[in-house]
Design an enzyme around this catalytic site. Structure first.
Site, mmCIF file in Angstrom:
data_model
loop_
_atom_site.group_PDB
_atom_site.id
_atom_site.type_symbol
_atom_site.label_atom_id
_atom_site.label_comp_id
_atom_site.label_asym_id
_atom_site.label_seq_id
_atom_site.Cartn_x
_atom_site.Cartn_y
_atom_site.Cartn_z
ATOM 1 N N HIS A 177 0.852 -1.191 0.000
ATOM 2 C CA HIS A 177 0.000 0.000 0.000
ATOM 3 C C HIS A 177 0.886 1.239 0.000
ATOM 4 O O HIS A 177 1.947 1.249 0.618
ATOM 5 C CB HIS A 177 -0.898 0.014 1.248
ATOM 6 C CG HIS A 177 -2.072 0.921 1.125
ATOM 7 N ND1 HIS A 177 -1.986 2.278 1.356
ATOM 8 C CD2 HIS A 177 -3.343 0.675 0.749
ATOM 9 C CE1 HIS A 177 -3.183 2.824 1.153
ATOM 10 N NE2 HIS A 177 -4.015 1.886 0.772
ATOM 11 N N ASP A 222 -7.951 -5.334 -0.034
ATOM 12 C CA ASP A 222 -8.396 -6.186 -1.140
ATOM 13 C C ASP A 222 -8.011 -7.645 -0.983
ATOM 14 O O ASP A 222 -8.399 -8.477 -1.806
ATOM 15 C CB ASP A 222 -7.804 -5.651 -2.458
ATOM 16 C CG ASP A 222 -8.349 -4.280 -2.781
ATOM 17 O OD1 ASP A 222 -7.548 -3.382 -3.109
ATOM 18 O OD2 ASP A 222 -9.575 -4.099 -2.665
HETATM 19 C C1 SDX Z 1 -6.217 0.096 -2.872
HETATM 20 O O1 SDX Z 1 -4.432 4.600 -1.957
HETATM 21 C C2 SDX Z 1 -5.388 3.981 -1.350
HETATM 22 O O2 SDX Z 1 -5.785 4.353 -0.267
HETATM 23 C C3 SDX Z 1 -5.975 2.783 -2.114
HETATM 24 C C4 SDX Z 1 -6.993 1.945 -1.359
HETATM 25 C C5 SDX Z 1 -8.275 2.707 -1.094
HETATM 26 O O3 SDX Z 1 -8.998 2.323 -0.150
HETATM 27 O O4 SDX Z 1 -8.605 3.618 -1.879
HETATM 28 O O5 SDX Z 1 -6.436 1.510 -0.128
HETATM 29 C C6 SDX Z 1 -7.383 0.713 -2.166
HETATM 30 O O6 SDX Z 1 -5.963 0.438 -3.986
HETATM 31 C C7 SDX Z 1 -5.345 -0.886 -2.124
HETATM 32 C C8 SDX Z 1 -4.105 -1.355 -2.961
HETATM 33 C C9 SDX Z 1 -4.598 -2.429 -3.924
HETATM 34 N N1 SDX Z 1 -3.517 -2.806 -4.870
HETATM 35 C C10 SDX Z 1 -2.893 -3.995 -4.802
HETATM 36 O O7 SDX Z 1 -3.072 -4.813 -3.899
HETATM 37 C C11 SDX Z 1 -1.959 -4.277 -5.964
HETATM 38 C C12 SDX Z 1 -0.626 -4.834 -5.445
HETATM 39 N N2 SDX Z 1 0.051 -3.742 -4.704
HETATM 40 C C13 SDX Z 1 0.998 -2.953 -5.442
HETATM 41 O O8 SDX Z 1 0.780 -2.793 -6.788
HETATM 42 C C14 SDX Z 1 1.505 -1.747 -4.646
HETATM 43 O O9 SDX Z 1 1.754 -2.163 -3.381
HETATM 44 C C15 SDX Z 1 0.650 -0.493 -4.604
HETATM 45 C C16 SDX Z 1 0.267 -0.003 -5.962
HETATM 46 C C17 SDX Z 1 -0.604 -0.736 -3.828
HETATM 47 C C18 SDX Z 1 1.456 0.587 -3.906
HETATM 48 O O10 SDX Z 1 2.516 0.855 -4.713
HETATM 49 P P1 SDX Z 1 3.589 2.012 -4.344
HETATM 50 O O11 SDX Z 1 3.235 2.714 -3.100
HETATM 51 O O12 SDX Z 1 3.783 2.845 -5.555
HETATM 52 O O13 SDX Z 1 4.843 1.198 -3.982
HETATM 53 P P2 SDX Z 1 5.872 0.675 -5.038
HETATM 54 O O14 SDX Z 1 5.152 0.151 -6.241
HETATM 55 O O15 SDX Z 1 6.892 1.741 -5.237
HETATM 56 O O16 SDX Z 1 6.507 -0.572 -4.261
HETATM 57 C C19 SDX Z 1 7.542 -0.366 -3.329
HETATM 58 C C20 SDX Z 1 8.371 -1.624 -3.451
HETATM 59 C C21 SDX Z 1 8.752 -1.929 -4.902
HETATM 60 O O17 SDX Z 1 9.987 -2.620 -4.873
HETATM 61 P P3 SDX Z 1 11.318 -1.737 -5.261
HETATM 62 O O18 SDX Z 1 11.100 -1.157 -6.649
HETATM 63 O O19 SDX Z 1 11.420 -0.662 -4.182
HETATM 64 O O20 SDX Z 1 12.436 -2.744 -5.213
HETATM 65 O O21 SDX Z 1 7.596 -2.763 -3.007
HETATM 66 C C22 SDX Z 1 7.403 -3.655 -4.087
HETATM 67 C C23 SDX Z 1 7.698 -2.895 -5.370
HETATM 68 O O22 SDX Z 1 8.166 -3.785 -6.374
HETATM 69 N N3 SDX Z 1 6.007 -4.067 -4.025
HETATM 70 C C24 SDX Z 1 5.571 -5.314 -4.186
HETATM 71 C C25 SDX Z 1 4.181 -5.245 -4.005
HETATM 72 N N4 SDX Z 1 3.811 -3.988 -3.764
HETATM 73 C C26 SDX Z 1 4.942 -3.256 -3.781
HETATM 74 N N5 SDX Z 1 6.207 -6.476 -4.448
HETATM 75 C C27 SDX Z 1 5.430 -7.578 -4.550
HETATM 76 N N6 SDX Z 1 4.093 -7.609 -4.393
HETATM 77 C C28 SDX Z 1 3.432 -6.453 -4.122
HETATM 78 N N7 SDX Z 1 2.109 -6.473 -3.974
#
Ligand code: SDX
Length: 428
Positions: A306, A363
């Site tokens: 998140h 989720d």
């Molecule tokens: C919702 O914003 C809100 O409040 C949203 C929400 C709401 O109520 O409105 O809470 C609802 O959207 C919840 C999130 C649902 N999405 C997912 O579950 C999809 C999987 N999660 C990711 O795509 C990710 O965690 C995000 C999009 C939710 C957040 O992404 P960020 O904050 O941009 O973080 P990032 O992509 O920069 O990740 C940081 C690191 C990265 O590694 P590095 O590049 O630093 O090496 O963490 C890793 C990412 O690769 N990472 C994951 C991961 N999520 C982040 N690795 C594996 N699996 C994951 N799920």
């Protein structure tokens, strides 16, 4: 306003910028005059360090895993309140008295029917259209039917549009489901609660009445509360940006639905259950954990991580407990739930997820419950949009009432070609 400033020295000039305090949470540096003072922009793709507005609706402490709606903790609201009461709280700022709540419920109930001609919109879609595509189209069309509540400068019209959107989303969502399964639309009934009405419109058929099970109604109502609002997330920011141009409320909410559909946002609940089903059994989990950690593999654990929560999403805590209760009370033994719980345990003890502070989010477990209730995965994000409509509407109203708000118009760091002269095709 805080009594300290932020001092910035750039381009040989030093300027102070006011530091503003909220009632709780991080302070903000007021950079509204930065460009005028320095000729420079701030640079913050994804707005990781940017406060886009002032708001009193929802507060999140991502490090502590705290979520408050108008100051009330989400765990207490989920256990003690109802979705209609949370709607009133988000819209009006205070918990209602019994009379205020009854009047609000009556008002919402009286707006649950949709214009009969709206049904023809559905017939234009293929039967296998994703219900989120239908939601984008039908909600965007509402302004063509409810033109008498589109003047955003009229507080009464804003109030009526807000009530219409909250009230009609369950009807529109249920109709999207009915259309996808080839069953006739079911009209709302005024003698049922908001959530029971939605379940009946979804699952009742002319040949057999659907009597909503109180266990399922309670679980669904809890799920709606958990999805109601969440600060300045992507879809809420979309609604605010659309609203800042003066677009009508129906168009703004349609924009929010479109943004929510993305798998990185609200589409993650559908993607998370599909992922859990693809994993299938506990012994396959290590393979998927390895893929999630592999930089060269685009696969991510859906329902994990998140932008704000670097601790357990408090909504996921309630969701997991609700999943357990619903499956037990319905006597459903879904192996996917076991895979989800085991996946969570393995991930939370893996250095990669610990270091990156990746926890289950709202989720991760919701699909287990929705599937047990009988919803197909394509409907999961529709249900998220149904519940989040009150948050979008409350944030939209707050934006319009904010004297500091103006049309949203970010700038950029331009890295394209500098000016050059046109060359005719015979000289290229
Ligand atoms: C919702 O914003 C809100 O409040 C949203 C929400 C709401 O109520 O409105 O809470 C609802 O959207 C919840 C999130 C649902 N999405 C997912 O579950 C999809 C999987 N999660 C990711 O795509 C990710 O965690 C995000 C999009 C939710 C957040 O992404 P960020 O904050 O941009 O973080 P990032 O992509 O920069 O990740 C940081 C690191 C990265 O590694 P590095 O590049 O630093 O090496 O963490 C890793 C990412 O690769 N990472 C994951 C991961 N999520 C982040 N690795 C594996 N699996 C994951 N799920």
């Amino acid at each position: 306003m805080s009594d300290n400033n932020a001092t910035l020295t750039v381009g040989g000039a030093t300027k102070d910028y006011a530091v503003m305090d909220g009632s709780v949470g991080p302070q903000v540096i007021d950079v509204r005059k930065l460009y005028a003072n320095t000729g420079m922009f701030t640079y913050d793709p994804g707005f990781t360090s940017t406060a886009s507005c002032e708001s009193g609706l929802t507060y999140i402490d991502g490090d502590e895993g705290v979520l408050l709606h108008r100051g009330y903790p989400i765990g207490q609201l989920a256990e003690e309140s109802s979705f209609m009461e949370v709607c009133y709280l988000l819209l009006n700022g205070e918990l209602p008295s019994k009379t205020e709540l009854d009047d609000f419920i009556t008002t919402i109930t009286r707006h649950t029917m949709v214009h009969e001609q709206l049904t023809t919109f559905y017939r234009g879609f293929r039967r296998d259209a994703h219900p989120m595509a239908i939601m984008c189209g039908v909600v965007g069309a509402l302004s063509a039917f409810y033109h008498d509540s589109t003047d955003i400068n009229d507080p009464l019209q804003r109030k009526i549009a807000s009530h219409r959107l909250i009230a009609k989303m369950p009807t529109i969502a249920a109709m999207a489901y009915k259309y996808s399964v080839g069953q006739p639309f079911v009209y709302p009934r005024n003698d049922l609660s908001y959530t029971a009405n939605f379940l009946r419109m979804t699952f009742s058929v002319p040949a057999e009445e659907y009597i909503p099970d109180p266990v399922i109604v309670d679980a669904m109502d809890k799920i709606f509360i958990l999805h109601a609002d969440h600060e300045q997330n992507a879809s809420t920011s979309t609604v605010r940006l659309a609203g800042s141009s003066g677009a009508n409320p129906f168009a703004c909410i349609a924009a929010g639905i479109a943004c929510l559909w993305g798998p990185a946002h609200g589409g993650a609940n559908e993607a998370a259950l599909n992922m859990l089903r693809e994993i299938g059994t506990v012994d396959k989990i290590p393979e998927y954990i390895a893929r999630a950690k592999n930089k060269d593999d685009p696969f991510r654990l859906m329902g994990f991580g998140h932008r704000v929560y670097k601790n357990y999403d408090p909504r996921a805590t309630v969701m997991q407990k609700t999943a357990k209760d619903v499956l037990e009370k319905l006597g459903v033994n879904d192996p996917v739930f076991d895979v989800a719980k085991e996946l969570e345990q393995i991930a939370l003890n893996d250095p990669y997820f610990i270091e990156k502070k990746l926890y289950p989010n709202v989720d991760f477990y919701s699909g287990v419950i929705l599937s047990a209730i009988g919803f197909p995965t394509e409907m999961f994000t529709v249900l998220f949009a149904l519940a989040r409509t009150v948050g979008w509407v409350a944030q939209w109203n707050e934006m319009i009432s904010d004297p500091a708000q103006k049309i949203g118009r970010p700038r950029q760091l331009y890295t394209g070609p500098t000016q050059r002269d046109y060359v005719s095709v015979d000289k290229r």
